[in-house]
Write a protein that holds these residues in place. Structure first.
Motif, PDB file in Angstrom:
ATOM      1  N   LYS A  82     -17.988  70.882  29.249  1.00 58.56           N
ATOM      2  CA  LYS A  82     -17.560  72.200  29.720  1.00 58.56           C
ATOM      3  C   LYS A  82     -16.583  71.980  30.860  1.00 58.56           C
ATOM      4  CE  LYS A  82     -22.328  73.471  29.125  1.00 58.56           C
ATOM      5  NZ  LYS A  82     -23.544  73.939  29.708  1.00 58.56           N
ATOM      6  N   ARG A  83     -15.574  72.812  30.939  1.00 63.39           N
ATOM      7  CA  ARG A  83     -14.596  72.669  32.020  1.00 63.39           C
ATOM      8  C   ARG A  83     -14.198  74.036  32.555  1.00 63.39           C
ATOM      9  NH1 ARG A  83      -9.396  68.884  31.843  1.00 63.39           N
ATOM     10  NH2 ARG A  83     -10.899  67.518  32.828  1.00 63.39           N
ATOM     11  N   LEU A  84     -14.263  74.149  33.880  1.00 64.31           N
ATOM     12  CA  LEU A  84     -13.764  75.314  34.601  1.00 64.31           C
ATOM     13  C   LEU A  84     -12.561  74.833  35.386  1.00 64.31           C
ATOM     14  CD1 LEU A  84     -13.945  78.198  35.738  1.00 64.31           C
ATOM     15  CD2 LEU A  84     -15.586  77.329  37.419  1.00 64.31           C
ATOM     16  N   GLN A  85     -11.424  75.472  35.166  1.00 59.35           N
ATOM     17  CA  GLN A  85     -10.186  75.028  35.811  1.00 59.35           C
ATOM     18  C   GLN A  85      -9.556  76.207  36.542  1.00 59.35           C
ATOM     19  OE1 GLN A  85      -7.962  72.528  33.297  1.00 59.35           O
ATOM     20  NE2 GLN A  85      -6.186  72.473  34.609  1.00 59.35           N
ATOM     21  N   LEU A  86      -9.204  75.983  37.801  1.00 60.51           N
ATOM     22  CA  LEU A  86      -8.543  77.002  38.615  1.00 60.51           C
ATOM     23  C   LEU A  86      -7.164  76.497  39.010  1.00 60.51           C
ATOM     24  CD1 LEU A  86     -11.756  77.037  39.275  1.00 60.51           C
ATOM     25  CD2 LEU A  86     -11.096  78.612  41.039  1.00 60.51           C
ATOM     26  N   ARG A  87      -6.137  77.312  38.777  1.00 59.07           N
ATOM     27  CA  ARG A  87      -4.769  77.001  39.224  1.00 59.07           C
ATOM     28  C   ARG A  87      -4.413  78.055  40.267  1.00 59.07           C
ATOM     29  NH1 ARG A  87       0.139  74.753  37.081  1.00 59.07           N
ATOM     30  NH2 ARG A  87      -1.296  73.252  36.210  1.00 59.07           N
ATOM     31  N   PHE A  88      -4.153  77.592  41.480  1.00 64.23           N
ATOM     32  CA  PHE A  88      -3.931  78.480  42.612  1.00 64.23           C
ATOM     33  C   PHE A  88      -2.489  78.983  42.654  1.00 64.23           C
ATOM     34  CE2 PHE A  88      -7.781  76.308  43.505  1.00 64.23           C
ATOM     35  CZ  PHE A  88      -8.561  77.248  44.136  1.00 64.23           C
ATOM     36  N   LEU A  89      -2.351  80.272  42.880  1.00 64.16           N
ATOM     37  CA  LEU A  89      -1.047  80.920  42.910  1.00 64.16           C
ATOM     38  C   LEU A  89      -0.535  81.111  44.334  1.00 64.16           C
ATOM     39  CD1 LEU A  89      -1.828  83.599  40.200  1.00 64.16           C
ATOM     40  CD2 LEU A  89      -0.630  81.424  39.906  1.00 64.16           C
ATOM     41  N   LEU A 124     -19.115  71.483  48.518  1.00 65.16           N
ATOM     42  CA  LEU A 124     -18.380  72.190  49.568  1.00 65.16           C
ATOM     43  C   LEU A 124     -17.703  71.216  50.526  1.00 65.16           C
ATOM     44  CD1 LEU A 124     -20.890  75.085  50.362  1.00 65.16           C
ATOM     45  CD2 LEU A 124     -18.862  75.144  48.875  1.00 65.16           C
ATOM     46  N   GLY A 125     -18.373  70.107  50.821  1.00 67.21           N
ATOM     47  CA  GLY A 125     -17.807  69.100  51.710  1.00 67.21           C
ATOM     48  C   GLY A 125     -16.590  68.404  51.127  1.00 67.21           C
ATOM     49  N   SER A 126     -16.443  68.439  49.808  1.00 67.02           N
ATOM     50  CA  SER A 126     -15.300  67.787  49.168  1.00 67.02           C
ATOM     51  C   SER A 126     -14.051  68.662  49.145  1.00 67.02           C
ATOM     52  CB  SER A 126     -15.654  67.396  47.729  1.00 67.02           C
ATOM     53  OG  SER A 126     -15.554  68.504  46.845  1.00 67.02           O
ATOM     54  N   LEU A 127     -14.212  69.944  49.438  1.00 71.11           N
ATOM     55  CA  LEU A 127     -13.075  70.865  49.333  1.00 71.11           C
ATOM     56  C   LEU A 127     -12.100  70.673  50.481  1.00 71.11           C
ATOM     57  CD1 LEU A 127     -14.987  74.073  48.183  1.00 71.11           C
ATOM     58  CD2 LEU A 127     -13.785  72.388  46.766  1.00 71.11           C
ATOM     59  N   ARG A 128     -10.845  70.999  50.212  1.00 73.22           N
ATOM     60  CA  ARG A 128      -9.796  70.900  51.230  1.00 73.22           C
ATOM     61  C   ARG A 128      -8.755  71.985  50.972  1.00 73.22           C
ATOM     62  NH1 ARG A 128      -7.199  65.132  49.410  1.00 73.22           N
ATOM     63  NH2 ARG A 128      -6.558  65.737  47.340  1.00 73.22           N
ATOM     64  N   ASP A 129      -7.813  72.125  51.897  1.00 73.91           N
ATOM     65  CA  ASP A 129      -6.725  73.087  51.701  1.00 73.91           C
ATOM     66  C   ASP A 129      -6.068  72.812  50.355  1.00 73.91           C
ATOM     67  OD1 ASP A 129      -7.242  73.977  54.261  1.00 73.91           O
ATOM     68  OD2 ASP A 129      -5.350  73.280  55.112  1.00 73.91           O
ATOM     69  N   VAL A 130      -5.724  73.887  49.660  1.00 77.92           N
ATOM     70  CA  VAL A 130      -5.069  73.731  48.368  1.00 77.92           C
ATOM     71  C   VAL A 130      -3.703  74.404  48.432  1.00 77.92           C
ATOM     72  CG1 VAL A 130      -6.293  75.722  47.386  1.00 77.92           C
ATOM     73  CG2 VAL A 130      -5.289  74.064  45.876  1.00 77.92           C
ATOM     74  N   PRO A 131      -2.661  73.672  48.037  1.00 76.23           N
ATOM     75  CA  PRO A 131      -1.319  74.257  48.068  1.00 76.23           C
ATOM     76  C   PRO A 131      -1.103  75.197  46.890  1.00 76.23           C
ATOM     77  CG  PRO A 131      -1.221  72.058  47.144  1.00 76.23           C
ATOM     78  CD  PRO A 131      -2.652  72.285  47.587  1.00 76.23           C
ATOM     79  N   GLU A 135      -4.659  72.637  41.836  1.00 78.10           N
ATOM     80  CA  GLU A 135      -5.750  72.897  40.900  1.00 78.10           C
ATOM     81  C   GLU A 135      -7.086  72.443  41.454  1.00 78.10           C
ATOM     82  OE1 GLU A 135      -5.106  71.170  37.042  1.00 78.10           O
ATOM     83  OE2 GLU A 135      -3.546  72.615  36.558  1.00 78.10           O
ATOM     84  N   LEU A 136      -8.123  73.030  40.900  1.00 77.39           N
ATOM     85  CA  LEU A 136      -9.492  72.591  41.093  1.00 77.39           C
ATOM     86  C   LEU A 136     -10.115  72.588  39.709  1.00 77.39           C
ATOM     87  CD1 LEU A 136     -11.816  71.791  42.983  1.00 77.39           C
ATOM     88  CD2 LEU A 136     -12.420  74.210  43.098  1.00 77.39           C
ATOM     89  N   THR A 137     -10.626  71.435  39.299  1.00 78.05           N
ATOM     90  CA  THR A 137     -11.205  71.291  37.973  1.00 78.05           C
ATOM     91  C   THR A 137     -12.636  70.802  38.115  1.00 78.05           C
ATOM     92  OG1 THR A 137      -9.044  70.719  37.085  1.00 78.05           O
ATOM     93  CG2 THR A 137     -10.931  70.172  35.733  1.00 78.05           C
ATOM     94  N   LEU A 138     -13.562  71.532  37.494  1.00 78.71           N
ATOM     95  CA  LEU A 138     -14.978  71.175  37.491  1.00 78.71           C
ATOM     96  C   LEU A 138     -15.373  70.931  36.043  1.00 78.71           C
ATOM     97  CD1 LEU A 138     -14.718  74.014  39.558  1.00 78.71           C
ATOM     98  CD2 LEU A 138     -16.589  72.655  40.426  1.00 78.71           C
ATOM     99  N   VAL A 148     -15.688  66.805  39.970  1.00 74.75           N
ATOM    100  CA  VAL A 148     -14.837  67.785  40.643  1.00 74.75           C
ATOM    101  C   VAL A 148     -13.553  67.065  41.033  1.00 74.75           C
ATOM    102  CG1 VAL A 148     -14.697  69.441  42.533  1.00 74.75           C
ATOM    103  CG2 VAL A 148     -16.924  68.932  41.493  1.00 74.75           C
ATOM    104  N   GLU A 149     -12.414  67.602  40.571  1.00 75.01           N
ATOM    105  CA  GLU A 149     -11.128  66.938  40.776  1.00 75.01           C
ATOM    106  C   GLU A 149     -10.042  67.956  41.071  1.00 75.01           C
ATOM    107  OE1 GLU A 149     -11.235  63.304  37.686  1.00 75.01           O
ATOM    108  OE2 GLU A 149     -11.343  65.281  36.738  1.00 75.01           O
ATOM    109  N   GLY A 150      -8.888  67.456  41.496  1.00 74.63           N
ATOM    110  CA  GLY A 150      -7.711  68.286  41.716  1.00 74.63           C
ATOM    111  C   GLY A 150      -7.276  68.266  43.165  1.00 74.63           C
ATOM    112  N   GLU A 151      -6.191  68.969  43.435  1.00 74.81           N
ATOM    113  CA  GLU A 151      -5.636  69.010  44.786  1.00 74.81           C
ATOM    114  C   GLU A 151      -6.541  69.731  45.778  1.00 74.81           C
ATOM    115  OE1 GLU A 151      -2.287  68.643  41.874  1.00 74.81           O
ATOM    116  OE2 GLU A 151      -3.987  69.993  42.032  1.00 74.81           O
ATOM    117  N   ALA A 152      -7.461  70.538  45.302  1.00 74.77           N
ATOM    118  CA  ALA A 152      -8.336  71.329  46.172  1.00 74.77           C
ATOM    119  C   ALA A 152      -9.577  70.564  46.620  1.00 74.77           C
ATOM    120  CB  ALA A 152      -8.757  72.616  45.471  1.00 74.77           C
ATOM    121  N   THR A 153      -9.670  69.287  46.265  1.00 76.17           N
ATOM    122  CA  THR A 153     -10.863  68.512  46.590  1.00 76.17           C
ATOM    123  C   THR A 153     -10.505  67.054  46.864  1.00 76.17           C
ATOM    124  OG1 THR A 153     -13.051  67.819  45.773  1.00 76.17           O
ATOM    125  CG2 THR A 153     -11.336  68.090  44.132  1.00 76.17           C
TER     126      THR A 153
END
Length: 180
Positions: A82-89, A124-131, A135-138, A148-153
């Motif tokens: 299963k994959r949840l993917q967020l692309r930040f606008l 939560l500790g893995s999260l960081r500012d996201v440009p 993306e954030l992919t779980l 948990v991967e992507g620029e947001a972590t």
């Protein structure tokens, strides 16, 4: 005869173009593939949606399953990829991201008690500012846990299925996509 050939070529070109565009959806300028390959498995897009806060477009999220479910309970209980993917606008700060996750996930009683509450704090500790555009992919992989991967972590791996199940329960309660 020549006219017939041009009509056939035009119809074939239109068919090929429509097939190419059917392989991805576009929402708020974000192309979301209908299918993704992961570990040799084909995952199908179950849902895509724009998340807004007031009138600001924040992110486009997409949800993929190896075996497309028909109900929320099936989406949670299935032991498939299963994959949840967020692309930040827009740019989102770490604090905003942590607050949003804490609000959405902490409502789940299972996540308020150890060991799942410890897993939530690791996430939560893995999260960081996201440009903007980040993306954030779980991704849950059976036998492997949640990645948990992507620029947001900074990236984190949470072993086992219980935390992944709790995360997907919370997500699907806050973002209902099934009729039941």
């Amino acid at each position: 005869m020549v006219r017939k050939g041009w009509k056939l070529a035009g119809a074939l070109a239109a068919l090929l173009l429509s097939m190419g565009s059917a392989q991805a959806r576009e929402l708020a300028g974000v192309r979301v593939p209908e299918e993704v390959m992961l570990q040799g498995k084909q995952l199908s897009l179950a849902h895509v949606e724009l998340q807004q806060m007031f009138f600001f477009k924040v992110y486009v999220w997409s949800l993929y399953f190896e075996q497309p479910p028909r109900a929320k309970s099936e989406a949670i209980s299935s032991n498939c990829i299963k994959r949840l993917q967020l692309r930040f606008l827009r740019h989102v700060t770490r604090d905003q991201l942590v607050d949003a996750f804490r609000d959405g996930l902490a409502r789940n009683a299972a996540l308020r008690h150890s060991p799942l509450s410890d897993d939530l704090e690791r996430l939560l500790g893995s999260l960081r500012d996201v440009p903007k555009g980040g993306e954030l992919t779980l991704t849950y992989v059976p036998g492997g846990g949640l990645q948990v991967e992507g620029e947001a972590t900074h990236g984190v791996h949470i072993g086992g299925k219980p935390f992944a199940d709790a995360l997907f329960v919370s997500w699907l309660e806050n973002h209902p996509i099934f009729a039941n």
